[in-house]
Scaffold this motif. Structure first.
Motif, PDB file in Angstrom:
ATOM      1  N   THR A  45     -38.930-110.157  73.974  1.00 48.19           N
ATOM      2  CA  THR A  45     -37.659-109.519  73.601  1.00 48.19           C
ATOM      3  C   THR A  45     -36.846-110.427  72.680  1.00 48.19           C
ATOM      4  OG1 THR A  45     -36.616-110.396  75.598  1.00 48.19           O
ATOM      5  CG2 THR A  45     -37.498-108.145  75.722  1.00 48.19           C
ATOM      6  N   ASN A  63     -36.290-113.140  69.185  1.00 45.56           N
ATOM      7  CA  ASN A  63     -36.295-112.936  67.726  1.00 45.56           C
ATOM      8  C   ASN A  63     -37.694-112.710  67.173  1.00 45.56           C
ATOM      9  OD1 ASN A  63     -33.445-113.553  67.204  1.00 45.56           O
ATOM     10  ND2 ASN A  63     -33.999-115.608  67.918  1.00 45.56           N
ATOM     11  N   VAL A  64     -38.586-113.629  67.487  1.00 46.19           N
ATOM     12  CA  VAL A  64     -39.926-113.567  66.896  1.00 46.19           C
ATOM     13  C   VAL A  64     -40.839-112.652  67.718  1.00 46.19           C
ATOM     14  CG1 VAL A  64     -41.954-114.921  66.232  1.00 46.19           C
ATOM     15  CG2 VAL A  64     -39.672-115.861  65.888  1.00 46.19           C
ATOM     16  N   HIS A  75     -38.884-110.865  80.196  1.00 47.06           N
ATOM     17  CA  HIS A  75     -38.198-111.532  81.304  1.00 47.06           C
ATOM     18  C   HIS A  75     -37.509-110.503  82.185  1.00 47.06           C
ATOM     19  CE1 HIS A  75     -35.432-115.173  82.407  1.00 47.06           C
ATOM     20  NE2 HIS A  75     -36.331-114.921  83.335  1.00 47.06           N
ATOM     21  N   LYS A  96     -34.192-105.389  79.315  1.00 42.21           N
ATOM     22  CA  LYS A  96     -34.183-105.862  77.923  1.00 42.21           C
ATOM     23  C   LYS A  96     -35.422-105.385  77.162  1.00 42.21           C
ATOM     24  CE  LYS A  96     -31.388-110.034  77.822  1.00 42.21           C
ATOM     25  NZ  LYS A  96     -31.421-111.468  77.537  1.00 42.21           N
ATOM     26  N   ASP A 153     -41.753-114.222  84.724  1.00 42.12           N
ATOM     27  CA  ASP A 153     -40.764-115.301  84.746  1.00 42.12           C
ATOM     28  C   ASP A 153     -41.547-116.602  84.611  1.00 42.12           C
ATOM     29  OD1 ASP A 153     -38.894-117.221  85.208  1.00 42.12           O
ATOM     30  OD2 ASP A 153     -38.136-116.362  87.080  1.00 42.12           O
ATOM     31  N   PHE A 154     -41.320-117.306  83.499  1.00 47.20           N
ATOM     32  CA  PHE A 154     -42.080-118.535  83.227  1.00 47.20           C
ATOM     33  C   PHE A 154     -41.979-119.546  84.364  1.00 47.20           C
ATOM     34  CE2 PHE A 154     -40.759-117.822  78.527  1.00 47.20           C
ATOM     35  CZ  PHE A 154     -41.756-116.879  78.365  1.00 47.20           C
ATOM     36  N   THR A 165     -41.609-119.940  74.127  1.00 48.66           N
ATOM     37  CA  THR A 165     -40.691-120.312  75.202  1.00 48.66           C
ATOM     38  C   THR A 165     -39.306-120.460  74.580  1.00 48.66           C
ATOM     39  OG1 THR A 165     -41.549-122.547  74.883  1.00 48.66           O
ATOM     40  CG2 THR A 165     -42.254-121.386  76.853  1.00 48.66           C
ATOM     41  N   HIS A 218     -41.534-129.928  71.242  1.00 43.81           N
ATOM     42  CA  HIS A 218     -42.612-129.007  70.827  1.00 43.81           C
ATOM     43  C   HIS A 218     -43.963-129.719  70.792  1.00 43.81           C
ATOM     44  CE1 HIS A 218     -40.788-125.148  70.051  1.00 43.81           C
ATOM     45  NE2 HIS A 218     -39.746-125.727  69.477  1.00 43.81           N
ATOM     46  N   PHE A 237     -34.465-120.173  61.226  1.00 40.15           N
ATOM     47  CA  PHE A 237     -34.533-118.713  61.083  1.00 40.15           C
ATOM     48  C   PHE A 237     -33.304-118.168  60.353  1.00 40.15           C
ATOM     49  CE2 PHE A 237     -36.699-118.258  65.582  1.00 40.15           C
ATOM     50  CZ  PHE A 237     -37.762-119.013  65.141  1.00 40.15           C
ATOM     51  N   ASN A 260     -30.790-116.478  62.692  1.00 39.64           N
ATOM     52  CA  ASN A 260     -29.768-117.227  63.449  1.00 39.64           C
ATOM     53  C   ASN A 260     -28.372-116.866  62.956  1.00 39.64           C
ATOM     54  OD1 ASN A 260     -31.838-118.594  64.656  1.00 39.64           O
ATOM     55  ND2 ASN A 260     -31.480-120.543  63.635  1.00 39.64           N
TER      56      ASN A 260
HETATM   57  N1  LIG Z   1     -34.048-120.442  65.947  1.00 35.48           N
HETATM   58  C1  LIG Z   1     -34.635-121.166  65.023  1.00 35.48           C
HETATM   59  O1  LIG Z   1     -34.146-121.318  63.884  1.00 35.48           O
HETATM   60  C2  LIG Z   1     -35.959-121.806  65.335  1.00 35.48           C
HETATM   61  C3  LIG Z   1     -36.624-122.491  64.312  1.00 35.48           C
HETATM   62  C4  LIG Z   1     -37.878-123.059  64.594  1.00 35.48           C
HETATM   63  C5  LIG Z   1     -38.440-122.944  65.856  1.00 35.48           C
HETATM   64  N2  LIG Z   1     -37.738-122.259  66.838  1.00 35.48           N
HETATM   65  C6  LIG Z   1     -38.351-122.160  68.170  1.00 35.48           C
HETATM   66  O2  LIG Z   1     -38.532-120.778  68.480  1.00 35.48           O
HETATM   67  C7  LIG Z   1     -38.549-120.637  69.900  1.00 35.48           C
HETATM   68  C8  LIG Z   1     -37.647-119.501  70.288  1.00 35.48           C
HETATM   69  O3  LIG Z   1     -38.106-118.321  69.674  1.00 35.48           O
HETATM   70  P1  LIG Z   1     -37.165-117.050  69.551  1.00 35.48           P
HETATM   71  O4  LIG Z   1     -35.924-117.406  68.819  1.00 35.48           O
HETATM   72  O5  LIG Z   1     -37.999-115.931  69.082  1.00 35.48           O
HETATM   73  O6  LIG Z   1     -36.806-116.825  71.075  1.00 35.48           O
HETATM   74  P2  LIG Z   1     -35.449-116.251  71.689  1.00 35.48           P
HETATM   75  O7  LIG Z   1     -34.900-115.165  70.793  1.00 35.48           O
HETATM   76  O8  LIG Z   1     -34.582-117.379  72.072  1.00 35.48           O
HETATM   77  O9  LIG Z   1     -36.016-115.539  72.969  1.00 35.48           O
HETATM   78  C9  LIG Z   1     -36.581-116.247  74.038  1.00 35.48           C
HETATM   79  C10 LIG Z   1     -37.397-115.269  74.828  1.00 35.48           C
HETATM   80  O10 LIG Z   1     -37.892-115.913  76.008  1.00 35.48           O
HETATM   81  C11 LIG Z   1     -37.549-115.116  77.148  1.00 35.48           C
HETATM   82  N3  LIG Z   1     -37.341-115.953  78.315  1.00 35.48           N
HETATM   83  C12 LIG Z   1     -36.367-116.865  78.517  1.00 35.48           C
HETATM   84  N4  LIG Z   1     -36.503-117.443  79.732  1.00 35.48           N
HETATM   85  C13 LIG Z   1     -37.598-116.853  80.303  1.00 35.48           C
HETATM   86  C14 LIG Z   1     -38.235-116.998  81.556  1.00 35.48           C
HETATM   87  N5  LIG Z   1     -37.812-117.882  82.483  1.00 35.48           N
HETATM   88  N6  LIG Z   1     -39.308-116.225  81.809  1.00 35.48           N
HETATM   89  C15 LIG Z   1     -39.768-115.329  80.893  1.00 35.48           C
HETATM   90  N7  LIG Z   1     -39.198-115.142  79.685  1.00 35.48           N
HETATM   91  C16 LIG Z   1     -38.122-115.893  79.400  1.00 35.48           C
HETATM   92  C17 LIG Z   1     -36.275-114.402  76.743  1.00 35.48           C
HETATM   93  O11 LIG Z   1     -36.024-113.291  77.553  1.00 35.48           O
HETATM   94  P3  LIG Z   1     -34.538-113.070  78.157  1.00 35.48           P
HETATM   95  O12 LIG Z   1     -33.622-113.051  76.969  1.00 35.48           O
HETATM   96  O13 LIG Z   1     -34.626-111.768  78.863  1.00 35.48           O
HETATM   97  O14 LIG Z   1     -34.277-114.253  79.053  1.00 35.48           O
HETATM   98  C18 LIG Z   1     -36.597-114.040  75.293  1.00 35.48           C
HETATM   99  O15 LIG Z   1     -37.421-112.912  75.219  1.00 35.48           O
HETATM  100  C19 LIG Z   1     -38.092-121.968  70.481  1.00 35.48           C
HETATM  101  O16 LIG Z   1     -39.222-122.663  70.931  1.00 35.48           O
HETATM  102  C20 LIG Z   1     -37.462-122.663  69.285  1.00 35.48           C
HETATM  103  O17 LIG Z   1     -37.495-124.071  69.407  1.00 35.48           O
HETATM  104  C21 LIG Z   1     -36.539-121.683  66.601  1.00 35.48           C
END
Ligand SMILES: NC(=O)c1ccc[n+]([C@@H]2O[C@H](COP(=O)([O-])OP(=O)(O)OC[C@H]3O[C@@H](n4cnc5c(N)ncnc54)[C@H](OP(=O)(O)O)[C@@H]3O)[C@@H](O)[C@H]2O)c1
Length: 291
Positions: free
Chosen positions: A11, A13-14, A36, A40, A56-57, A77, A122, A144, A147
């Protein structure tokens, strides 16, 4: 023989974009979206042939059904204090259930030495995957574009300003739709095992450039406010961000400020056969989110 792909963080961004793009691929593909919370994940239900599973991780018990008969895992994650622990639980489960390939969403600079804290987190996960013996591919994207929608659109709408502490450092901002397209390519074609891809957008932009493009696309003035590090730290504290995460983000912003994150490459184009979205195109597509 069909291939089953599990996407975690489905759910986010990616993840959401990867599931959406996988869902429309013809062929013997089974897509499983690991969410999660089922609420959602409601939007994902309208996608054709996507199976939604609740995980749930932090709870190994919850992973069993989701990992049954999975061939490939797209491992995402969240940016959280316990992200390493969560990722290790997923890798352990993947090993136990015979997953054949893990594609991990990592971050640009994860392999830098000594690098910064965010990258080292990472890299620790990447090493754990390498040591698992499962075939792997690491996707290491830059910052991203989305953001700006997630964290800055409110102040842009209300005040015509957005606040960051990146100075005039240029950044290879990337659209998450392009990260997802690269992920889909890696998950559905051969020859990516053991490889890492640094993914950037097509141009390096400072946040002053970003504000200028926003101004032109939205048709009203948008300004970037360069915030001193202490003020940014205070704002993060007030938003309830744990100190460890705030430190890591500010360190990253320091890298942007120093201009060390202006790399732009053609790895996205090599993978997906088209240019990644420009920031102007992103703004045109997401205009309503900033109005
Ligand atoms: N943002 C950037 O500019 C950027 C750049 C480079 C790399 N990254 C990396 O990208 C990753 C994040 O990707 P994203 O932005 O696509 O993710 P995100 O939008 O932050 O979403 C995180 C996802 O993980 C789920 N989640 C959180 N806790 C959980 C749990 N305990 N069990 C199961 N699911 C869980 C969330 O669900 P819920 O919302 O329902 O909790 C959500 O679906 C990170 O590793 C970050 O370091 C980000």
């Amino acid at each position: 023989m069909h291939t089953t792909i599990l996407v975690t963080g489905a759910t986010g961004n990616v993840g959401r974009e990867v599931v959406t793009q996988l869902a429309v691929i013809d062929g013997d593909l089974r897509v499983r979206a690991g969410v999660h919370s089922l609420i959602k994940g409601e939007n994902l239900k309208r996608l054709p042939d996507v199976e939604i599973v609740e995980i749930d991780f932090k709870n190994r018990e919850s992973l069993h059904a989701a990992f049954t008969h999975v061939d490939k895992l797209f491992l995402i994650t969240p940016f959280a204090e316990d992200q390493i622990e969560m990722a290790k639980i997923l890798v352990d489960e993947a090993k136990k259930t015979g997953v054949k390939h893990i594609v991990k969403l990592s971050a640009m600079g994860a392999d830098a030495e000594p690098g910064i804290q965010l990258g080292r987190w990472h890299r620790e996960i990447e090493k754990y995957i390498e040591e698992s013996g499962i075939a792997y591919t690491f996707l290491r994207p830059a910052l991203f574009m989305q953001n700006l929608e997630n964290f800055n659109s409110e102040s842009i709408k209300k005040e015509g300003k957005f606040y960051m502490s990146t100075g005039d450092g240029e950044i290879g901002y990337i659209d998450t739709r392009d990260i997802a397209a690269a992920a889909v390519e890696v998950l559905t074609s051969e020859g990516h095992e053991g490889k890492s891809y640094d993914l950037t957008g097509p141009e390096a932009l400072s946040n002053y450039d970003v504000a200028q493009i926003m101004t032109e696309v939205l048709g009203r003035k948008v300004s970037y406010v360069d915030v001193p590090e202490e003020n940014a730290r205070e704002a993060m504290k007030q938003q309830g961000m744990p100190e460890k995460l705030a430190d890591a983000l500010l360190e990253l912003h320091g890298v942007y400020r120093s201009g060390y994150s202006n790399e732009v490459n053609d790895e996205v184009q090599s993978l997906i056969g088209r240019k990644p979205h420009s920031f102007r195109q992103f703004m045109m597509d997401y205009k309503d989110c900033f109005m």
